[in-house]
Every structure is written in C-alpha cells, then in structure tokens.
Design an enzyme around this catalytic site. Sequence first.
Site, short mmCIF file in Angstrom:
data_model
loop_
_atom_site.label_atom_id
_atom_site.label_comp_id
_atom_site.label_asym_id
_atom_site.label_seq_id
_atom_site.Cartn_x
_atom_site.Cartn_y
_atom_site.Cartn_z
N LEU A 16 0.84 -1.20 0.00
CA LEU A 16 0.00 0.00 0.00
C LEU A 16 0.87 1.25 0.00
O LEU A 16 0.42 2.29 0.44
CB LEU A 16 -0.92 0.01 1.23
CG LEU A 16 -2.22 -0.79 1.16
CD1 LEU A 16 -3.04 -0.56 2.43
CD2 LEU A 16 -3.05 -0.44 -0.07
N CYS A 53 7.93 -8.62 -13.44
CA CYS A 53 6.74 -9.46 -13.28
C CYS A 53 5.41 -8.75 -13.48
O CYS A 53 4.57 -9.22 -14.23
CB CYS A 53 6.75 -10.11 -11.91
SG CYS A 53 7.93 -11.45 -11.80
#
Length: 450
Positions: free
Chosen positions: A270, A280
Amino acid sequence: MKVAVIGTGYVGLTTGVCLAFVGHEVHCLDVNESKVNALRAGQIPIFEPQLEDLLDAAKGRLHFTSKYEDAIPDAEVIFIAVGTPSLPDGQPDLQYLRSASESLGKYLSASFTVVVNKSTVPIGSGNWVGALIRESQKAAGLHTDFAVASNPEFLREGSAIFDSLYPDRIVIGADQGKALETLYRLYRPVIDQTFPAPAFCPRREGFSAVPLVSTDLASAELIKYAANAFLATKISFINEIGLLAGRVGADIQHIARGMGLDSRIGNRFLSAGLGWGGSCFAKDTAALSATAKEYGLGMGIVEAARQVNFAMREKVIERLLDILKIIKGRNIAVLGLAFKPNTDDLRDAPAIDIIRRLQSRGVIVHAHDPIAMERFRIEHPDLASVLCDTAEEAMRESDAVVLATEWNEYRELDWAMLGDVVRQKNVLDTRWTLDADSLRRVGWNLIRLP
Ligand code: UDX
Ligand code: UDX
C-alpha cells in the site's frame, strides 16, 4: 534427491541454490557458457543479497553445466526456469520454454521424472510442455515416464533467499498424484523447516511450517497470475486514491495506514508513489489480460490497474512542469534507476521511462544509481551519457531532482550541503523516502507523488 534446473536467471539460480542448500543434489544448466563458467568460479551474474553466501554454503551439492546430457539423465525433478519476455501483443515469448522442453526430452532416463514449470507461463503451458517433451522423446526413441507440474515462484528480488527459505506458501500443481508426491518430498525440508537456518538469513522466531497448496496444473498456473495481478492492483489502487487525496488535501500515508490496519486489507503493498516496475507485474498483468481475451473475457480491473500505473510516470512530468513551468533546456537529476532498491534489475524500471520522457521534452538529464549503472550501460547504451559517478555529480547545477528508487544512500545524503550544488532546491520524492521536515528546514522545496 537429484534435481536439474534449466536457466540460471534470478529464479533458476535462486531455486537451484536453495534446493542444494536444503540437501538436494542440484545441476544448474544454462546454455550461456560464459555464465556457467562464471558460476563455477563462484561468481554470481546478478545482484541478489545473500545469494553468494548461500551458494558458498551449498557448493558441495551444486553443479553448473551448459550440457543437457550432464544435468538431465537421472534427475527426478527438472525445473524449467528460462525467461519468458513479453511480445509486443502482451503474450509471453515462449521460444526458450520450447527449446528447453525439446532439449530435455532427449535425455530423460529416470524411471519417472517430474518436469516443473517455474517460469511464469501462460495458462495451459503445462500441457504444451508435456506435448513437446513427448514429441522429442519419440524422436529420440525414449519412452520413460514423466509428468509436468507447475510450481510458481513468489520471490521478490532483493529478498529472494529469504522468500525461498521461508515462503508464505508453496504452490504445487499437477494432474498426476505421483508428481505431487514427488514435489512434496522435494520441498519437505522447507515445508517442515527442518534445515539449519543460515546465520546470514535467520529464521523468524516461531516460524515452523509452510502451508502447502497442492492443486491441479491449471489452478497452480493461474494462482501465480492472480496473486501478481492482485498485488499490482493494490498498488495502483492506493495510487489512485493518492491522486484524489492530493486534490482534497488529505495525506495518503495516513490513509494507507488507516486502511492497512484492517486485517482484511493488510498494510503491505500500500505504498503510494511512482508505482510498480520490474520483470513481473507489467508482464503478468498483460499476459493475464491477453489470456482472458482469448476466452472472450475482459479483465477490466487489471486493465485499470495497468493504466493507473503507467500514468504515474507521466505525473512526474506534470509535477515538474508545475514547479519549473518550462522544462525544456533545464537540468534534471534522476536518483535511482533500478525498479526498486537492493537490485540492479532495470526491467520496466519507471526511472528509464521517465528519463526518456524528459529527454524527448528537451530536458538535460543526469542520473545515478548505487548498483545498477553497470547494467544500465549495457542494456541502454543510447542513454549511457546521462550517468554520473555520484549522486552529487548528477545533482550539480540541476533545477530539480527526481528520486525514483528509494535506496538508503539517498536518504543518508547530506542534503544541506547538496543545496549548494544544485541550481534550484527542488526535489520530487516519488517514493516517500526522504525526511521532509529536515529537508525543508535546510531550504529544499520537497514535493511528492501522487
Ligand atoms: C461490511 C464490511 O465488512 C464492514 O467493514 C463495513 O463496516 C460494513 O460493510 P457486512 O456488510 O456486514 O460488513 O458484511 P461482510 O461480511 O463484510 O460482507 C459484505 C458482503 O460481501 C456480503 O454480501 C458477503 O457475502 C460478501 N462477501 C464477503 C463476498 O462476496 N466475498 C468475500 O470474500 C467477503
Ligand atoms: C514481484 C512479486 O512480489 C513476487 O511475488 C513475484 O514473484 C515477482 O514479482 P518483485 O518484482 O521482485 O516481485 O518486486 P516487488 O517487491 O513485488 O515490487 C514490485 C514493484 O512494486 C516495485 O517497482 C516496487 O517499487 C513497487 N511497489 C511495491 C510499490 O510501488 N508500492 C508498494 O507498496 C510495493
């Protein structure tokens, strides 16, 4: 157990070294001979903390080769960990997976072998790999029994050793019980945490078992995509809220903390700012969308996460325009090139995108990174002239500094002294890493993203 690992990139090398460390006999194979020679001499071609120490600790059980005939016969488990870079349409390029499958098929000789896809591959690749191996076996006149399994990795670069020795979970997927049993035996020391923890990477207190998710092939393949897409979405979500927070005068750090303490949400992933890069997230979210499209489905949430993420890079330019009004002809320093700290990986690094955008607008860019400059020179030779040996040199005469990677050394710079080096004391801290109060006290105009 006797194990082979094909591909000695981040994933393959970490996997091979960790499995050797916990007690298996591991042959790591790479078609790149100079890489193999370097590894034999104990040199690691990538920057990954603790990997060298672990390699050293496991070296009696680790072998490096560039020949399939050295690694494959007798191996009970063969990992395929080759690269699957994105093609322009978002689908991964599977040529290396194909060649690994075809090559290993010619040498299978154990009575039963499990071939494991460790690379992130499109859903359905397990079946494809199986078919390729069978064809190649047929051509070589072999008939040994094998099964294809999926065992996705979840390791973060920079903490790959910790993540491999003490994972949150291990996911194995196969359509044959026998293959799942073999993988369970392979991972037993990690699942039960029976190996002695290395001194340089200690086990957390009370960490005694790793949950195992044992499932079918397609589910294991999809778990990897779903997990990465979710993490990417979580970051984009907080960034989108951050943009609104900036407008209404709210503090995104406080918002993230207030949200993250809800255990259903969790406080990790977050951190608002420049957004995600790396090998990725961009690739996997693109591949997930592309696969969904093949089935007539949309991945609206994932697509939105991608849009928000890439828009953050343009926000950097917008913020600089806000401060400087005109950026053409200005000097701007970019601190940090790697997509995150503690790695020299530059794949999809936001900093590179930002440098290109700045240059296309006529900005004179100087850049620095504590670790990734050598790789940068090789991978982006057209941009090599922006590099400076020190952060101070990059900042000399600059009109603004963009901090793009939260390396510790940037936090520890003598910002008071650096105020005398720059032309204007503007710093855009895209990673919320600098101590705002102390910088402002010495006269810096510090702004943040979003
Ligand atoms: C919710 C929030 O959880 C709570 O924090 C807030 O203050 C009020 O709204 P509630 O509506 O009572 O509470 O129920 P909750 O158990 O959170 O479920 C909400 C809905 O989501 C239910 O219809 C539930 O079936 C559904 N749900 C929940 C799912 O579909 N999937 C889940 O994984 C969880
Ligand atoms: C990721 C996954 O975490 C891992 O499980 C998977 O196997 C491979 O991809 P990695 O790419 O090494 O690992 O890095 P990660 O630590 O996940 O960070 C990815 C990117 O997200 C970085 O650019 C990082 O700066 C950014 N990030 C991360 C944020 O912007 N905010 C966050 O809160 C967390």
